[in-house]
Design a protein around this motif. Structure first.
Motif, PDB file in Angstrom:
ATOM      1  N   ILE A  17       0.854  -1.202   0.000  1.00  0.00           N
ATOM      2  CA  ILE A  17       0.000   0.000   0.000  1.00  0.00           C
ATOM      3  C   ILE A  17       0.885   1.246   0.000  1.00  0.00           C
ATOM      4  N   GLY A  18       0.695   2.074  -1.021  1.00  0.00           N
ATOM      5  CA  GLY A  18       1.394   3.364  -1.080  1.00  0.00           C
ATOM      6  C   GLY A  18       0.379   4.478  -0.901  1.00  0.00           C
ATOM      7  N   LEU A  19       0.827   5.584  -0.334  1.00  0.00           N
ATOM      8  CA  LEU A  19      -0.063   6.732  -0.144  1.00  0.00           C
ATOM      9  C   LEU A  19       0.560   7.948  -0.810  1.00  0.00           C
ATOM     10  N   GLN A  20      -0.185   8.549  -1.722  1.00  0.00           N
ATOM     11  CA  GLN A  20       0.302   9.757  -2.402  1.00  0.00           C
ATOM     12  C   GLN A  20      -0.458  10.991  -1.934  1.00  0.00           C
ATOM     13  N   LYS A  21       0.272  12.116  -1.872  1.00  0.00           N
ATOM     14  CA  LYS A  21      -0.366  13.412  -1.597  1.00  0.00           C
ATOM     15  C   LYS A  21      -0.035  14.313  -2.777  1.00  0.00           C
ATOM     16  N   ASN A  22      -1.038  14.797  -3.447  1.00  0.00           N
ATOM     17  CA  ASN A  22      -0.854  15.632  -4.644  1.00  0.00           C
ATOM     18  C   ASN A  22       0.139  14.994  -5.628  1.00  0.00           C
ATOM     19  N   GLY A  23       0.023  13.707  -5.833  1.00  0.00           N
ATOM     20  CA  GLY A  23       0.845  13.022  -6.829  1.00  0.00           C
ATOM     21  C   GLY A  23       2.224  12.591  -6.361  1.00  0.00           C
ATOM     22  N   GLN A  24       2.581  12.909  -5.110  1.00  0.00           N
ATOM     23  CA  GLN A  24       3.892  12.500  -4.596  1.00  0.00           C
ATOM     24  C   GLN A  24       3.688  11.420  -3.537  1.00  0.00           C
ATOM     25  N   THR A  25       4.474  10.349  -3.618  1.00  0.00           N
ATOM     26  CA  THR A  25       4.318   9.284  -2.619  1.00  0.00           C
ATOM     27  C   THR A  25       4.911   9.745  -1.291  1.00  0.00           C
ATOM     28  N   ILE A  26       4.093   9.733  -0.247  1.00  0.00           N
ATOM     29  CA  ILE A  26       4.571  10.207   1.068  1.00  0.00           C
ATOM     30  C   ILE A  26       4.733   9.061   2.070  1.00  0.00           C
ATOM     31  N   ALA A  27       4.133   7.908   1.757  1.00  0.00           N
ATOM     32  CA  ALA A  27       4.289   6.761   2.658  1.00  0.00           C
ATOM     33  C   ALA A  27       4.085   5.467   1.877  1.00  0.00           C
ATOM     34  N   GLY A  28       4.763   4.422   2.329  1.00  0.00           N
ATOM     35  CA  GLY A  28       4.604   3.126   1.674  1.00  0.00           C
ATOM     36  C   GLY A  28       4.824   2.005   2.672  1.00  0.00           C
ATOM     37  N   VAL A  29       3.998   0.971   2.541  1.00  0.00           N
ATOM     38  CA  VAL A  29       4.133  -0.201   3.412  1.00  0.00           C
ATOM     39  C   VAL A  29       4.016  -1.460   2.565  1.00  0.00           C
ATOM     40  N   VAL A  30       4.934  -2.388   2.765  1.00  0.00           N
ATOM     41  CA  VAL A  30       4.825  -3.718   2.166  1.00  0.00           C
ATOM     42  C   VAL A  30       4.847  -4.706   3.322  1.00  0.00           C
ATOM     43  N   TYR A  31       3.846  -5.563   3.377  1.00  0.00           N
ATOM     44  CA  TYR A  31       3.818  -6.579   4.426  1.00  0.00           C
ATOM     45  C   TYR A  31       4.175  -7.928   3.813  1.00  0.00           C
ATOM     46  N   ASP A  32       5.354  -8.439   4.188  1.00  0.00           N
ATOM     47  CA  ASP A  32       5.771  -9.776   3.770  1.00  0.00           C
ATOM     48  C   ASP A  32       5.084 -10.747   4.739  1.00  0.00           C
ATOM     49  N   ILE A  33       4.008 -11.326   4.273  1.00  0.00           N
ATOM     50  CA  ILE A  33       3.076 -12.048   5.143  1.00  0.00           C
ATOM     51  C   ILE A  33       3.724 -13.265   5.822  1.00  0.00           C
ATOM     52  N   ASN A  34       4.458 -14.045   5.055  1.00  0.00           N
ATOM     53  CA  ASN A  34       4.975 -15.300   5.614  1.00  0.00           C
ATOM     54  C   ASN A  34       6.210 -15.122   6.486  1.00  0.00           C
ATOM     55  N   GLN A  35       6.970 -14.052   6.217  1.00  0.00           N
ATOM     56  CA  GLN A  35       8.114 -13.741   7.092  1.00  0.00           C
ATOM     57  C   GLN A  35       7.665 -12.863   8.253  1.00  0.00           C
ATOM     58  N   ASN A  36       6.424 -12.406   8.195  1.00  0.00           N
ATOM     59  CA  ASN A  36       5.874 -11.476   9.193  1.00  0.00           C
ATOM     60  C   ASN A  36       6.766 -10.231   9.349  1.00  0.00           C
ATOM     61  N   ILE A  37       7.107  -9.645   8.218  1.00  0.00           N
ATOM     62  CA  ILE A  37       7.924  -8.409   8.248  1.00  0.00           C
ATOM     63  C   ILE A  37       7.142  -7.266   7.608  1.00  0.00           C
ATOM     64  N   ILE A  38       7.064  -6.178   8.347  1.00  0.00           N
ATOM     65  CA  ILE A  38       6.484  -4.943   7.802  1.00  0.00           C
ATOM     66  C   ILE A  38       7.632  -4.061   7.337  1.00  0.00           C
ATOM     67  N   TYR A  39       7.670  -3.769   6.042  1.00  0.00           N
ATOM     68  CA  TYR A  39       8.590  -2.775   5.500  1.00  0.00           C
ATOM     69  C   TYR A  39       7.803  -1.473   5.387  1.00  0.00           C
ATOM     70  N   ALA A  40       8.375  -0.387   5.878  1.00  0.00           N
ATOM     71  CA  ALA A  40       7.628   0.873   5.830  1.00  0.00           C
ATOM     72  C   ALA A  40       8.574   2.030   5.606  1.00  0.00           C
ATOM     73  N   ALA A  41       8.066   3.051   4.932  1.00  0.00           N
ATOM     74  CA  ALA A  41       8.856   4.271   4.721  1.00  0.00           C
ATOM     75  C   ALA A  41       7.920   5.464   4.692  1.00  0.00           C
TER      76      ALA A  41
END
Ligand code: IPD
Ligand code: CA
Ligand code: CA
Length: 255
Positions: free
Chosen positions: A98-122
């Motif tokens: 899931i990425g979140l954009q504000k006025n066309g610019q990405t301001i946040a992003g999360v990838v959840y690796d389900i089986n490793q149970n790792i949340i990558y976020a920026a």
């Protein structure tokens, strides 16, 4: 909002995990390679209903057809299940992106690796994390010592577009090339320094949005095959630790 991205990705991941390995209904989309399962649909429903309820003025662009308010100030770009073919065949490499954009610019992003149970976020300007630990790209600057990753689009048989030639060129010039089947996880493994580089053609905004920010916030580079800046609608993605970027561009353009 980053906490909402994290929480809803984990909830969707839980739902997908419960359906993994069960006898699910699988449909073909554009062809027999391009699948959609009830897990993709259920995950998308969960995520989009959450956004509609909590952020009614926000827009959504999601893979399985949810598209509303796309010119809103905030746009959620959602891959409800990245790695559907792996999921459908019982290979435990798949994610929610899931990425979140504000006025066309990405301001946040999360990838959840389900089986490793790792949340990558920026978050834009704040670095990237994997389960609360800061991550950084690798420091390797030798393409010959690099482990790379790639993927192939679902129409590769009808429209190979030099994909196979590029694959051969990269295998010949690197230590190893992998094909994991989840572009979002490919980006995160570059961000974490596992892979030194990743390239792919014909990805979609929902494959790119979160992963691109995670790599950039981990000090990596994301461009097209000519080294130019890209947005989430770009059809040629090259992402690396930065040090091997030029060498990858050279090899990709030799074919
Ligand atoms: C696919 C995966 C795969 C990539 C394909 C994507 P999906 O997404 O990310 O790694 O090679 O191009 O379409 O269909 O599983 O969400
Ligand atoms: Ca995807
Ligand atoms: Ca998907």
């Amino acid at each position: 909002m980053i906490n909402d991205l994290i929480n809803i990705s984990q909830e969707a991941g839980q739902l997908i995990k419960e359906k993994f390995g069960k006898n699910l209904e699988i449909e073909f989309k554009t062809n027999e390679m391009n699948l959609v399962t009830e897990a993709d649909k259920a995950s998308e429903k969960l995520i989009t209903e959450f956004i509609r309820k909590k952020y009614p003025s926000h827009g959504v662009l999601a893979e399985e057809g949810s598209e509303f308010n796309i010119s809103a100030k905030y746009l959620w770009v959602v891959d409800p299940l990245d790695g559907t073919t792996n999921f459908a065949h019982g290979l435990p490499i798949f994610s929610v992106s899931i990425g979140l954009q504000k006025n066309g610019q990405t301001i946040a992003g999360v990838v959840y690796d389900i089986n490793q149970n790792i949340i990558y976020a920026a978050e834009l300007g704040s670095g990237a994390i994997a389960n609360d630990k800061k991550i950084k790209v690798s420091t390797n600057s030798n393409l010959g010592h690099s482990m790379l990753v790639t993927g192939f689009p679902y129409d590769v048989k009808d429209n190979p577009n030099k994909s196979f030639e590029r694959f051969i060129a990269m295998i010949k010039s690197s230590r190893a090339v992998r094909r994991l089947g989840s572009a979002a996880i490919d980006f995160c493994y570059v961000a974490k320094g596992v892979f030194d580089g990743f390239w792919e053609v014909h990805l979609h905004p929902w494959d790119i949005c979160a992963g691109k920010l995670i790599v950039e916030e981990a000090s990596g580079s994301v461009t097209d095959f000519g080294g130019k800046q890209i947005d989430i609608y770009s059809k040629r993605i090259l992402c690396s630790n930065g040090n091997i970027h030029e060498s990858m561009i050279q090899k990709l353009n030799e074919v």
